[in-house]
Design a protein around this motif. Structure first.
Motif, short mmCIF file in Angstrom:
data_model
loop_
_atom_site.label_atom_id
_atom_site.label_comp_id
_atom_site.label_asym_id
_atom_site.label_seq_id
_atom_site.Cartn_x
_atom_site.Cartn_y
_atom_site.Cartn_z
N GLN A 183 0.79 -1.31 -0.01
CA GLN A 183 0.16 0.05 -0.07
C GLN A 183 0.90 1.21 0.07
O GLN A 183 0.39 2.28 -0.78
CB GLN A 183 -0.86 0.01 1.10
N HIS A 186 2.38 1.76 -3.48
CA HIS A 186 1.00 2.14 -4.51
C HIS A 186 0.83 3.46 -4.02
O HIS A 186 0.40 4.28 -5.23
CB HIS A 186 -0.08 1.20 -4.22
N VAL A 187 0.45 4.05 -2.83
CA VAL A 187 -0.03 5.37 -2.74
C VAL A 187 1.16 6.30 -2.89
O VAL A 187 0.70 7.50 -3.73
CB VAL A 187 -0.24 5.30 -1.21
N TYR A 188 2.48 6.23 -2.76
CA TYR A 188 3.45 6.99 -3.44
C TYR A 188 3.57 7.16 -4.78
O TYR A 188 3.59 8.26 -5.05
CB TYR A 188 4.91 6.58 -2.64
N GLY A 189 3.24 6.05 -5.24
CA GLY A 189 3.27 6.15 -6.98
C GLY A 189 2.19 7.21 -7.40
O GLY A 189 2.37 7.77 -8.54
N GLN A 190 0.97 7.05 -6.49
CA GLN A 190 -0.20 7.81 -7.11
C GLN A 190 0.11 9.45 -6.68
O GLN A 190 -0.52 9.99 -7.53
CB GLN A 190 -1.35 7.28 -6.26
N VAL A 191 0.73 9.38 -5.62
CA VAL A 191 0.85 11.03 -5.30
C VAL A 191 2.04 11.58 -5.36
O VAL A 191 2.19 13.10 -5.06
CB VAL A 191 0.15 11.04 -3.89
N GLN A 194 2.06 15.14 -7.24
CA GLN A 194 1.19 16.13 -6.77
C GLN A 194 1.90 16.68 -5.46
O GLN A 194 1.32 17.62 -4.64
CB GLN A 194 -0.22 15.42 -6.16
N ARG A 209 8.23 0.78 -8.48
CA ARG A 209 6.62 1.36 -8.50
C ARG A 209 6.19 0.87 -9.51
O ARG A 209 4.94 0.35 -9.30
CB ARG A 209 6.68 2.85 -8.57
N ARG A 210 6.70 0.69 -10.79
CA ARG A 210 6.11 0.15 -11.79
C ARG A 210 5.83 -1.45 -11.63
O ARG A 210 4.56 -1.91 -12.03
CB ARG A 210 6.90 0.13 -12.87
N ASN A 214 1.17 -1.87 -7.77
CA ASN A 214 -0.03 -2.24 -8.40
C ASN A 214 -1.06 -2.77 -7.32
O ASN A 214 -2.39 -2.92 -7.91
CB ASN A 214 -0.04 -2.81 -9.57
#
Length: 285
Positions: A183, A186-191, A194, A209-210, A214
């Motif tokens: 988790q 995953h969250v780090y890759g999403q944000v 930003q 991350r890739r 996921n």
């Protein structure tokens, strides 16, 4: 084994004082880097007039004490950095160490995550109790009892850190199953895109991350293996470091483990990882 010999003899077993002297150099080097980094990325402007940090200090300590803290803050940053450099270089090491510990302890007044600071103070206290810190960059290898107690204490503190960390991980189902790590990545890759102000705070490779960010069942199983490896390493490292035959492999494994940990939060973990791996010098007699 030297450690148990020292315990049973009441710390009268001679040890190599160079082990603690080497740690003193490494300790000073790590803290020099830590203090220098603390000046950057807004650290120099902490407690500036109208800043949130000053406002929080006023709420916590009152306006008068907060102003006094703000007044000594910048000089303290410079003094402790110079003291850490002097400690690493071996110039008046005991006086420099006292200044370093005071400068590190200052962070307890305003940082919300003091674990690394407490570990710094504990390991620094071990050095303070040493009878022979050495001078300059010269390291003495003539066996003596001057540093036996301090060396044993440093080993005990690092062992406690490792085993307590392993125990906390074992008690966490989320960590044991790999879900926490999965988790987090995953969250780090999403944000991450930003949060431009967080650049330099994290360093998870793009390939990781890739490939493993996921939240698939396969990813979680991979992170479960990573979690099991971390727990096993933390349990096995202290005794492995004490045994001469396994110590070289334990050092390599420990440095690799801390390098992986530091990728999660480089700025926050540089002190802990640097000091912990530096204590490995104390495990050998």
């Amino acid at each position: 084994m030297w450690f148990f010999d020292a315990l049973t003899s009441g710390f009268t077993t001679p040890t190599d004082p160079g082990r603690l002297q080497t740690f003193r150099i490494l300790f000073g080097t790590v803290l020099t880097a830590r203090f220098a980094l603390a000046i950057g990325q807004g650290g120099w402007h902490r407690f500036a007039p109208g800043s949130l940090s000053l406002h929080l200090a006023e709420q916590r300590y009152g306006p008068d004490r907060a102003r006094r803290l703000a007044a000594i803050y910048r000089p303290a940053l410079l003094l402790r950095t110079a003291a850490a450099l002097a400690l690493a270089a071996g110039y008046a090491p005991r006086i420099a160490l006292l200044a370093v510990l005071a400068g590190a302890g200052m962070e307890l007044l305003y940082l919300r995550s003091p674990n690394a600071i407490r570990y710094t103070l504990l390991t620094g206290a071990c050095l303070l109790l040493a009878g022979d810190l050495g001078h300059g960059l010269h390291i003495s290898h003539t066996p003596s009892t001057a540093n036996t107690w301090s060396q044993c204490l440093l080993v005990l503190i690092t062992t406690d850190i490792y085993w307590n960390s392993a125990w906390q991980k074992l008690r966490s189902p989320q960590f044991r199953t790999g879900l926490y790590l999965a988790q987090w990545v995953h969250v780090y890759g999403q944000v991450k895109d930003q949060l431009p102000h967080q650049r330099g705070q994290y360093a998870v490779p793009a390939a990781v991350r890739r490939r493993w960010g996921n939240l698939t069942e396969s990813n979680i199983r991979t992170w479960q293996l990573a979690a099991a490896a971390a727990i096993t390493a933390e349990l096995a490292l202290p005794p492995a470091l004490l045994v001469p035959q396994t110590a070289p492999y334990a050092v390599v494994a420990g440095i690799g483990m801390h390098a992986a940990f530091t990728c999660l939060k480089p700025r926050q973990l540089i002190t802990f990882s640097g000091l912990t791996t530096s204590t490995y010098t104390a495990f050998v007699s």
